[in-house]
Write a protein that holds these residues in place. Sequence first.
Motif, PDB file in Angstrom:
ATOM      1  N   ILE A 274       0.848  -1.191   0.000  1.00 26.39           N
ATOM      2  CA  ILE A 274       0.000   0.000   0.000  1.00 26.39           C
ATOM      3  C   ILE A 274       0.884   1.242   0.000  1.00 26.39           C
ATOM      4  CG2 ILE A 274      -1.865  -1.168   1.255  1.00 26.39           C
ATOM      5  CD1 ILE A 274      -1.067   0.593   3.708  1.00 26.39           C
ATOM      6  N   ARG A 275       0.253   2.390  -0.287  1.00 30.42           N
ATOM      7  CA  ARG A 275       0.931   3.687  -0.232  1.00 30.42           C
ATOM      8  C   ARG A 275       0.201   4.586   0.755  1.00 30.42           C
ATOM      9  NH1 ARG A 275      -0.161   4.074  -5.517  1.00 30.42           N
ATOM     10  NH2 ARG A 275      -1.088   6.108  -5.166  1.00 30.42           N
ATOM     11  N   ARG A 276       0.967   5.411   1.412  1.00 31.64           N
ATOM     12  CA  ARG A 276       0.434   6.484   2.257  1.00 31.64           C
ATOM     13  C   ARG A 276       0.812   7.795   1.588  1.00 31.64           C
ATOM     14  NH1 ARG A 276       2.554   4.365   7.827  1.00 31.64           N
ATOM     15  NH2 ARG A 276       0.652   3.676   8.825  1.00 31.64           N
ATOM     16  N   ASP A 277      -0.177   8.614   1.306  1.00 33.48           N
ATOM     17  CA  ASP A 277       0.088   9.917   0.694  1.00 33.48           C
ATOM     18  C   ASP A 277      -0.638  10.987   1.491  1.00 33.48           C
ATOM     19  OD1 ASP A 277       1.532   8.945  -1.672  1.00 33.48           O
ATOM     20  OD2 ASP A 277      -0.412   8.107  -2.268  1.00 33.48           O
ATOM     21  N   ILE A 278      -0.074  12.181   1.485  1.00 30.08           N
ATOM     22  CA  ILE A 278      -0.732  13.322   2.116  1.00 30.08           C
ATOM     23  C   ILE A 278      -1.844  13.789   1.177  1.00 30.08           C
ATOM     24  CG2 ILE A 278      -0.437  15.696   2.958  1.00 30.08           C
ATOM     25  CD1 ILE A 278       0.985  13.583   4.665  1.00 30.08           C
ATOM     26  N   ASN A 279      -3.025  14.023   1.731  1.00 27.25           N
ATOM     27  CA  ASN A 279      -4.147  14.524   0.946  1.00 27.25           C
ATOM     28  C   ASN A 279      -3.828  15.958   0.509  1.00 27.25           C
ATOM     29  OD1 ASN A 279      -6.587  15.424  -0.063  1.00 27.25           O
ATOM     30  ND2 ASN A 279      -7.811  14.675   1.647  1.00 27.25           N
ATOM     31  N   PRO A 280      -3.759  16.214  -0.794  1.00 29.68           N
ATOM     32  CA  PRO A 280      -3.424  17.567  -1.254  1.00 29.68           C
ATOM     33  C   PRO A 280      -4.487  18.602  -0.859  1.00 29.68           C
ATOM     34  CG  PRO A 280      -3.946  16.135  -3.116  1.00 29.68           C
ATOM     35  CD  PRO A 280      -3.961  15.290  -1.892  1.00 29.68           C
ATOM     36  N   ASP A 281      -5.715  18.157  -0.625  1.00 22.01           N
ATOM     37  CA  ASP A 281      -6.795  19.067  -0.241  1.00 22.01           C
ATOM     38  C   ASP A 281      -6.826  19.343   1.262  1.00 22.01           C
ATOM     39  OD1 ASP A 281      -7.604  19.145  -2.901  1.00 22.01           O
ATOM     40  OD2 ASP A 281      -8.926  17.413  -2.634  1.00 22.01           O
ATOM     41  N   ASN A 282      -6.201  18.461   2.035  1.00 21.40           N
ATOM     42  CA  ASN A 282      -6.161  18.621   3.493  1.00 21.40           C
ATOM     43  C   ASN A 282      -4.859  17.989   3.981  1.00 21.40           C
ATOM     44  OD1 ASN A 282      -6.415  18.561   6.265  1.00 21.40           O
ATOM     45  ND2 ASN A 282      -8.484  17.708   6.265  1.00 21.40           N
ATOM     46  N   ARG A 283      -3.837  18.795   4.164  1.00 23.22           N
ATOM     47  CA  ARG A 283      -2.499  18.298   4.456  1.00 23.22           C
ATOM     48  C   ARG A 283      -2.409  17.548   5.782  1.00 23.22           C
ATOM     49  NH1 ARG A 283       1.082  18.354   1.097  1.00 23.22           N
ATOM     50  NH2 ARG A 283       2.817  18.745   2.484  1.00 23.22           N
ATOM     51  N   ARG A 284      -3.450  17.606   6.609  1.00 18.77           N
ATOM     52  CA  ARG A 284      -3.432  16.870   7.872  1.00 18.77           C
ATOM     53  C   ARG A 284      -3.947  15.445   7.699  1.00 18.77           C
ATOM     54  NH1 ARG A 284      -6.579  20.661  11.857  1.00 18.77           N
ATOM     55  NH2 ARG A 284      -7.803  20.872   9.988  1.00 18.77           N
ATOM     56  N   GLU A 285      -4.508  15.133   6.538  1.00 20.38           N
ATOM     57  CA  GLU A 285      -5.063  13.798   6.286  1.00 20.38           C
ATOM     58  C   GLU A 285      -4.081  12.938   5.493  1.00 20.38           C
ATOM     59  OE1 GLU A 285      -9.892  14.022   6.026  1.00 20.38           O
ATOM     60  OE2 GLU A 285      -8.756  14.168   4.179  1.00 20.38           O
ATOM     61  N   VAL A 286      -4.045  11.662   5.867  1.00 19.70           N
ATOM     62  CA  VAL A 286      -3.245  10.679   5.139  1.00 19.70           C
ATOM     63  C   VAL A 286      -4.207   9.827   4.322  1.00 19.70           C
ATOM     64  CG1 VAL A 286      -1.718   8.692   5.360  1.00 19.70           C
ATOM     65  CG2 VAL A 286      -1.456  10.636   6.907  1.00 19.70           C
ATOM     66  N   VAL A 287      -3.926   9.703   3.025  1.00 17.47           N
ATOM     67  CA  VAL A 287      -4.748   8.888   2.133  1.00 17.47           C
ATOM     68  C   VAL A 287      -4.000   7.595   1.860  1.00 17.47           C
ATOM     69  CG1 VAL A 287      -5.852   8.744  -0.131  1.00 17.47           C
ATOM     70  CG2 VAL A 287      -5.809  10.923   1.090  1.00 17.47           C
ATOM     71  N   LEU A 288      -4.697   6.487   2.020  1.00 15.70           N
ATOM     72  CA  LEU A 288      -4.124   5.160   1.789  1.00 15.70           C
ATOM     73  C   LEU A 288      -4.632   4.624   0.457  1.00 15.70           C
ATOM     74  CD1 LEU A 288      -4.937   3.826   5.337  1.00 15.70           C
ATOM     75  CD2 LEU A 288      -2.691   4.569   4.531  1.00 15.70           C
ATOM     76  N   THR A 289      -3.733   4.019  -0.290  1.00 15.83           N
ATOM     77  CA  THR A 289      -4.076   3.428  -1.583  1.00 15.83           C
ATOM     78  C   THR A 289      -3.372   2.086  -1.702  1.00 15.83           C
ATOM     79  OG1 THR A 289      -4.048   5.670  -2.505  1.00 15.83           O
ATOM     80  CG2 THR A 289      -4.165   3.857  -4.079  1.00 15.83           C
ATOM     81  N   ILE A 290      -4.078   1.089  -2.192  1.00 12.49           N
ATOM     82  CA  ILE A 290      -3.461  -0.224  -2.410  1.00 12.49           C
ATOM     83  C   ILE A 290      -2.647  -0.171  -3.698  1.00 12.49           C
ATOM     84  CG2 ILE A 290      -5.468  -1.178  -3.627  1.00 12.49           C
ATOM     85  CD1 ILE A 290      -4.862  -3.844  -2.110  1.00 12.49           C
ATOM     86  N   ASP A 291      -1.431  -0.714  -3.649  1.00  9.17           N
ATOM     87  CA  ASP A 291      -0.580  -0.795  -4.835  1.00  9.17           C
ATOM     88  C   ASP A 291      -0.940  -2.037  -5.638  1.00  9.17           C
ATOM     89  OD1 ASP A 291       0.880   1.514  -4.511  1.00  9.17           O
ATOM     90  OD2 ASP A 291       2.601   0.544  -3.576  1.00  9.17           O
ATOM     91  N   GLN A 292      -0.389  -2.126  -6.831  1.00  8.25           N
ATOM     92  CA  GLN A 292      -0.645  -3.281  -7.688  1.00  8.25           C
ATOM     93  C   GLN A 292      -0.217  -4.578  -7.021  1.00  8.25           C
ATOM     94  OE1 GLN A 292      -2.485  -3.153 -10.425  1.00  8.25           O
ATOM     95  NE2 GLN A 292      -2.401  -5.382 -10.442  1.00  8.25           N
ATOM     96  N   SER A 293       0.909  -4.536  -6.301  1.00  4.26           N
ATOM     97  CA  SER A 293       1.369  -5.755  -5.619  1.00  4.26           C
ATOM     98  C   SER A 293       0.400  -6.155  -4.501  1.00  4.26           C
ATOM     99  CB  SER A 293       2.780  -5.573  -5.070  1.00  4.26           C
ATOM    100  OG  SER A 293       2.841  -4.466  -4.198  1.00  4.26           O
ATOM    101  N   GLY A 294      -0.226  -5.191  -3.863  1.00  5.95           N
ATOM    102  CA  GLY A 294      -1.241  -5.485  -2.854  1.00  5.95           C
ATOM    103  C   GLY A 294      -2.482  -6.105  -3.472  1.00  5.95           C
ATOM    104  N   LYS A 295      -2.895  -5.577  -4.620  1.00  6.73           N
ATOM    105  CA  LYS A 295      -4.041  -6.145  -5.344  1.00  6.73           C
ATOM    106  C   LYS A 295      -3.744  -7.574  -5.777  1.00  6.73           C
ATOM    107  CE  LYS A 295      -5.883  -1.826  -7.087  1.00  6.73           C
ATOM    108  NZ  LYS A 295      -6.319  -1.040  -8.231  1.00  6.73           N
TER     109      LYS A 295
END
Length: 160
Positions: A82-103
């Motif tokens: 997975i990836r952890r990215d900072i939400n560009p719309d709210n820098r206090r939020e962390v957005v999680l996304t599954i990577d291809q290897s996770g899928k």
Amino acid sequence: MTEMSATRAREMMKSFWRVQRVLIRLMHQTAQQNDLTLPQLHGLMMLNEQGAITQKELVRRTRMPKSTLSQSLDGLVERGLIRRDINPDNRREVVLTIDQSGKQLIDEIEQQEEGTEQQLNQILSHLDEETYRHMIEAHQQIADGLNEGFTDCEGGCRHD
């Protein structure tokens, strides 16, 4: 409450507990066989379903303590699942996304013969479609009815 309704409620709770115990045991086994913890497997499966989701929302949906989930996610990030990215719309939020290897790992887990999903599919294949649909509808009615009893509260009380 009548004795019969009390007995029905106890029977229903026991039935759900039996199924839940076995499913959790199977999920533990599936997690271990794939070098994951149960919270990691749960988080990975949720991210696979949801796509991008904030860490705060994942805590709410999985009902795991924030520290447990955060530690579990660290391991998934380290493995490149997975990836952890900072939400560009709210820098206090962390957005999680599954990577291809996770899928890919989730796809493999879903196909494992001894895995939870395959075992459950095997059992459900013996039910006719009408029985299956009635079970799904009954479970939804029970969940909806039980959710009606919840009120907004502070700490420890969460809603789906």
